[in-house]
Design a protein around this motif. Structure first.
Motif, mmCIF file in Angstrom:
data_model
loop_
_atom_site.group_PDB
_atom_site.id
_atom_site.type_symbol
_atom_site.label_atom_id
_atom_site.label_comp_id
_atom_site.label_asym_id
_atom_site.label_seq_id
_atom_site.Cartn_x
_atom_site.Cartn_y
_atom_site.Cartn_z
ATOM 1 N N UNK A 30 0.733 -1.213 0.078
ATOM 2 C CA UNK A 30 0.052 0.365 -0.549
ATOM 3 C C UNK A 30 0.431 1.109 -0.010
ATOM 4 N N UNK A 31 1.804 0.728 1.011
ATOM 5 C CA UNK A 31 2.982 2.437 0.766
ATOM 6 C C UNK A 31 3.424 2.072 -0.611
ATOM 7 N N UNK A 32 3.923 1.791 -1.036
ATOM 8 C CA UNK A 32 4.496 1.721 -2.635
ATOM 9 C C UNK A 32 3.908 2.750 -3.311
ATOM 10 N N UNK A 33 2.252 1.632 -3.716
ATOM 11 C CA UNK A 33 1.366 2.473 -4.478
ATOM 12 C C UNK A 33 1.240 4.401 -4.212
ATOM 13 N N UNK A 34 1.361 4.500 -3.026
ATOM 14 C CA UNK A 34 0.999 5.927 -2.781
ATOM 15 C C UNK A 34 2.497 6.890 -2.895
ATOM 16 N N UNK A 35 3.577 6.380 -2.384
ATOM 17 C CA UNK A 35 4.842 6.764 -2.819
ATOM 18 C C UNK A 35 5.680 6.516 -4.419
ATOM 19 N N UNK A 37 3.588 7.478 -6.338
ATOM 20 C CA UNK A 37 2.426 9.069 -6.877
ATOM 21 C C UNK A 37 3.472 10.071 -6.565
ATOM 22 N N UNK A 38 4.265 10.244 -6.554
ATOM 23 C CA UNK A 38 5.023 11.137 -5.333
ATOM 24 C C UNK A 38 5.829 11.594 -7.427
ATOM 25 N N UNK A 39 6.095 11.212 -8.330
ATOM 26 C CA UNK A 39 6.493 10.906 -9.458
ATOM 27 C C UNK A 39 6.329 12.816 -9.976
ATOM 28 N N UNK A 40 5.195 12.901 -9.178
ATOM 29 C CA UNK A 40 3.784 14.123 -9.671
ATOM 30 C C UNK A 40 4.807 15.648 -9.251
ATOM 31 N N UNK A 41 5.655 15.066 -7.863
ATOM 32 C CA UNK A 41 6.028 16.357 -6.845
ATOM 33 C C UNK A 41 6.854 17.593 -8.180
ATOM 34 N N UNK A 47 15.500 16.046 -10.910
ATOM 35 C CA UNK A 47 17.285 15.157 -10.084
ATOM 36 C C UNK A 47 16.356 13.967 -8.573
ATOM 37 N N UNK A 48 15.276 13.795 -8.103
ATOM 38 C CA UNK A 48 14.877 12.962 -7.555
ATOM 39 C C UNK A 48 15.843 13.191 -6.289
ATOM 40 N N UNK A 49 15.712 13.932 -5.549
ATOM 41 C CA UNK A 49 16.781 14.298 -4.122
ATOM 42 C C UNK A 49 16.793 13.793 -3.007
ATOM 43 N N UNK A 50 16.048 13.031 -2.703
ATOM 44 C CA UNK A 50 15.265 12.303 -1.772
ATOM 45 C C UNK A 50 15.346 11.011 -1.726
ATOM 46 N N UNK A 51 15.167 10.496 -0.533
ATOM 47 C CA UNK A 51 14.662 8.976 -0.483
ATOM 48 C C UNK A 51 13.453 8.657 1.373
ATOM 49 N N UNK A 52 12.841 7.317 1.114
ATOM 50 C CA UNK A 52 12.268 7.361 2.160
ATOM 51 C C UNK A 52 13.290 6.368 2.984
ATOM 52 N N UNK A 107 19.922 23.689 -1.663
ATOM 53 C CA UNK A 107 18.069 24.278 -0.833
ATOM 54 C C UNK A 107 17.138 24.211 -1.814
ATOM 55 N N UNK A 108 16.975 23.983 -2.953
ATOM 56 C CA UNK A 108 16.015 23.956 -4.027
ATOM 57 C C UNK A 108 15.559 22.368 -3.619
ATOM 58 N N UNK A 109 16.435 21.328 -4.275
ATOM 59 C CA UNK A 109 16.132 20.103 -3.736
ATOM 60 C C UNK A 109 15.313 19.627 -2.221
ATOM 61 N N UNK A 110 16.147 20.289 -1.252
ATOM 62 C CA UNK A 110 15.809 20.056 -0.373
ATOM 63 C C UNK A 110 13.733 20.782 0.184
ATOM 64 N N UNK A 111 13.527 21.586 -1.049
ATOM 65 C CA UNK A 111 12.450 21.776 -0.821
ATOM 66 C C UNK A 111 11.770 20.591 -1.457
ATOM 67 N N UNK A 112 12.079 20.378 -2.347
ATOM 68 C CA UNK A 112 11.776 19.298 -3.491
ATOM 69 C C UNK A 112 11.467 17.991 -2.069
ATOM 70 N N UNK A 113 12.117 18.079 -1.083
ATOM 71 C CA UNK A 113 12.348 16.712 -0.151
ATOM 72 C C UNK A 113 11.086 17.001 1.175
ATOM 73 N N UNK A 114 10.899 18.338 0.912
ATOM 74 C CA UNK A 114 9.970 18.657 2.211
ATOM 75 C C UNK A 114 8.589 18.388 1.434
ATOM 76 N N UNK A 115 8.456 18.898 0.093
ATOM 77 C CA UNK A 115 7.133 18.909 -1.032
ATOM 78 C C UNK A 115 7.085 16.880 -1.441
ATOM 79 N N UNK A 116 7.953 16.403 -0.978
ATOM 80 C CA UNK A 116 6.811 14.782 -1.222
ATOM 81 C C UNK A 116 6.141 14.779 0.738
#
Length: 188
Positions: A30-35, A37-41, A47-52, A107-116
């Motif tokens: 279930x979590x993977x399905x929601x994650x 969807x984050x391709x639209x962030x 860059x996808x500068x984040x991980x969980x 700082x912008x990459x951190x903003x992306x992770x915050x958006x995620x």
């Protein structure tokens, strides 16, 4: 207003934090399905500068170990932070993973992770799960970094604590009204 717009607006209006949750949690599938969807962030240059990091069961103790060490150690501290780390059956560590870029500053990459983190909390809430964002002064300390096995260039933003919503918390929560004129303006 389209139905999709109305649905999104309603989802944002209804989102709330749940400081206490039940022992139910979404499955990894279930979590993977929601994650997914984050391709639209919004993500300048994609860059996808984040991980969980998905922490369940005893894995949540990594949080406690890191926080206790950062706070001076001791058995009493470890006990305190273990209790905090186990307040939800699922804890998601939000990690900034900066990528080399001549166009996108860190700082912008951190903003992306915050958006995620924010979008994921909204998706989890819409899926019926209780979520709260947790951080603190010890979040970016070296012991917490080590406990989460982060790479040298990575750093932690915080954690999403996820679980079932207790029956008592299923009703609408009153909101402090937002004075739009205080936050939305023009240059003139």
């Amino acid at each position: 207003m389209s139905d999709q717009h109305a649905d999104a607006l309603e989802a944002v209006r209804n989102r709330r934090s749940h400081s206490s949750v039940t022992e139910e949690a979404p499955s990894s599938a279930e979590l993977a399905e929601l994650v997914a969807a984050l391709s639209s962030v919004a993500d300048h240059s994609g860059l996808r500068p984040w991980r969980l990091i998905e922490l369940r069961g005893d894995d949540r103790d990594a949080i406690a170990t890191g926080l206790a060490a950062a706070d001076g150690g001791g058995e009493k501290g470890l006990e305190k932070y273990t209790k905090k780390a186990r307040r939800a059956p699922l804890v998601l560590a939000i990690v900034v993973k900066p990528r080399p870029s001549g166009k996108v500053p860190v700082w912008e990459q951190e903003a992306v992770a915050s958006g995620v983190a924010h979008l994921l909390s909204l998706l989890l809430h819409e899926a019926g799960w209780g979520v709260i964002w947790r951080t603190g002064t010890l979040t970016r300390t070296e012991p917490v970094h080590r406990a989460h096995r982060l790479a040298p260039d990575e750093y932690l933003l915080g954690w999403l604590y996820v679980g079932g919503i207790p029956e008592k918390d299923r009703k609408q929560k009153p909101r402090k009204p937002l004075r739009v004129d205080e936050v939305l303006g023009t240059l003139t």
